[in-house]
Design an enzyme around this catalytic site. Structure first.
Site, PDB file in Angstrom:
ATOM      1  N   LYS A  37       0.897  -1.421   0.038  1.00  0.00           N
ATOM      2  CA  LYS A  37      -0.125  -0.095   0.068  1.00  0.00           C
ATOM      3  C   LYS A  37       0.879   1.308   0.209  1.00  0.00           C
ATOM      4  CE  LYS A  37      -4.341   2.062   0.460  1.00  0.00           C
ATOM      5  NZ  LYS A  37      -5.248   1.882  -0.547  1.00  0.00           N
ATOM      6  N   THR A  41      -4.356   6.715   3.648  1.00  0.00           N
ATOM      7  CA  THR A  41      -4.781   7.872   4.154  1.00  0.00           C
ATOM      8  C   THR A  41      -5.823   7.386   5.037  1.00  0.00           C
ATOM      9  OG1 THR A  41      -6.298   8.371   2.203  1.00  0.00           O
ATOM     10  CG2 THR A  41      -3.933   9.257   2.113  1.00  0.00           C
ATOM     11  N   GLU A 109      -1.882  -1.902  -4.189  1.00  0.00           N
ATOM     12  CA  GLU A 109      -3.040  -1.323  -4.032  1.00  0.00           C
ATOM     13  C   GLU A 109      -3.082   0.205  -3.917  1.00  0.00           C
ATOM     14  OE1 GLU A 109      -6.971  -1.012  -1.239  1.00  0.00           O
ATOM     15  OE2 GLU A 109      -5.743  -2.419  -0.631  1.00  0.00           O
ATOM     16  N   ALA A 111      -4.541   4.337  -4.109  1.00  0.00           N
ATOM     17  CA  ALA A 111      -5.648   5.017  -3.335  1.00  0.00           C
ATOM     18  C   ALA A 111      -6.551   5.518  -4.149  1.00  0.00           C
ATOM     19  CB  ALA A 111      -5.004   5.877  -2.244  1.00  0.00           C
ATOM     20  N   GLY A 112      -7.971   5.130  -4.026  1.00  0.00           N
ATOM     21  CA  GLY A 112      -8.850   5.857  -4.704  1.00  0.00           C
ATOM     22  C   GLY A 112      -8.571   5.355  -6.523  1.00  0.00           C
TER      23      GLY A 112
END
Length: 238
Positions: A37, A41, A109, A111-112
């Site tokens: 990751k 956040t 992965e 974010a968004g």
């Protein structure tokens, strides 16, 4: 496919749970797996992040984070507001590359969505995918609006000469409506890539043992599963 980038057409569409399912299916095949990751956040120092959630659901694998920021914002914005150093695509590529030395599969992965900014220079997950020369798996919702979002994401990948591995539906409803049923056929058309799975609604709330046992049923053979798009679609009449 030593590295697979997992992105979404937006937020809160099941990206982490899909990542966990891909990890679980790979582990069931005897593969060694790591999940990375780059920027977490919206969590505090002691909170469980997405990588830890993948471990909880999928089982024993290597989990890594490069940075975490407390506010639930785009990584570049969250880093700026926290007065912290942002994550750069080059760092993501370097970390993923190191993980490939000891793992059969590394899942990165985002974010968004694909073009959410990591840093003030406009670096994105797409830039990390380019540096890694890695295929991208797109997680999409099942219902209205998904065709436009998926088509835009696929177009962004093509314009950057990136490989779209396929699309996975992040949450398939127990009682799909007309839009969801039609989208089974339309999603691969707008993406110009195969539909590689569909996770049932609420999959992330399953007991981890059940999740691991069922994960291969939700994913196509390319993702170490046994899901078949044609057979799945035949169960629903649009």
């Amino acid at each position: 496919m030593p590295v697979l980038i997992v992105t979404g057409t937006g937020t809160e569409i099941g990206k982490t749970v899909v990542t966990a399912a891909v990890a679980a299916a790979a582990l069931a095949r005897g593969r060694t797996v790591a999940v990375l990751k780059p920027a977490q956040t919206g969590v505090g120092p002691a909170d469980r992040g997405d990588a830890a959630e993948v471990v909880r659901l999928a089982g024993p694998l290597t989990a890594a984070e490069l940075a975490r920021f407390p506010e639930p914002l785009a990584p570049a914005t969250a880093a700026r507001r926290a007065g912290a150093v942002p994550v750069r695509p080059e760092e993501v590529a370097e970390a993923a590359g190191k993980l490939t030395a000891e793992h059969d599969l590394v899942l990165v992965e985002g974010a968004g969505g694909l073009l959410v900014r990591f840093d003030g220079k406009g670096g994105t997950l797409a830039d990390a995918a380019r540096l890694l020369e890695a295929p991208v798996l797109v997680v999409a919702p099942a219902g209205l609006g998904t065709l436009n979002m998926t088509g835009l994401t696929a177009e962004a990948l093509r314009t950057r000469s990136l490989t779209l591995a396929g699309v996975v539906i992040g949450s398939w409803p127990a009682a799909p409506g007309l839009a969801e049923r039609c989208n089974l056929a339309d999603l691969p058309d707008v993406a110009e890539a195969p539909l590689l799975g569909a996770l049932p609604e609420g999959a992330g709330a399953l007991d981890p043992v059940e999740f691991r046992a069922r994960a291969p049923q939700w994913l196509a053979p390319r993702l170490d599963g046994r899901w078949d798009a044609a057979r799945f679609g035949a169960g629903f009449t649009a």
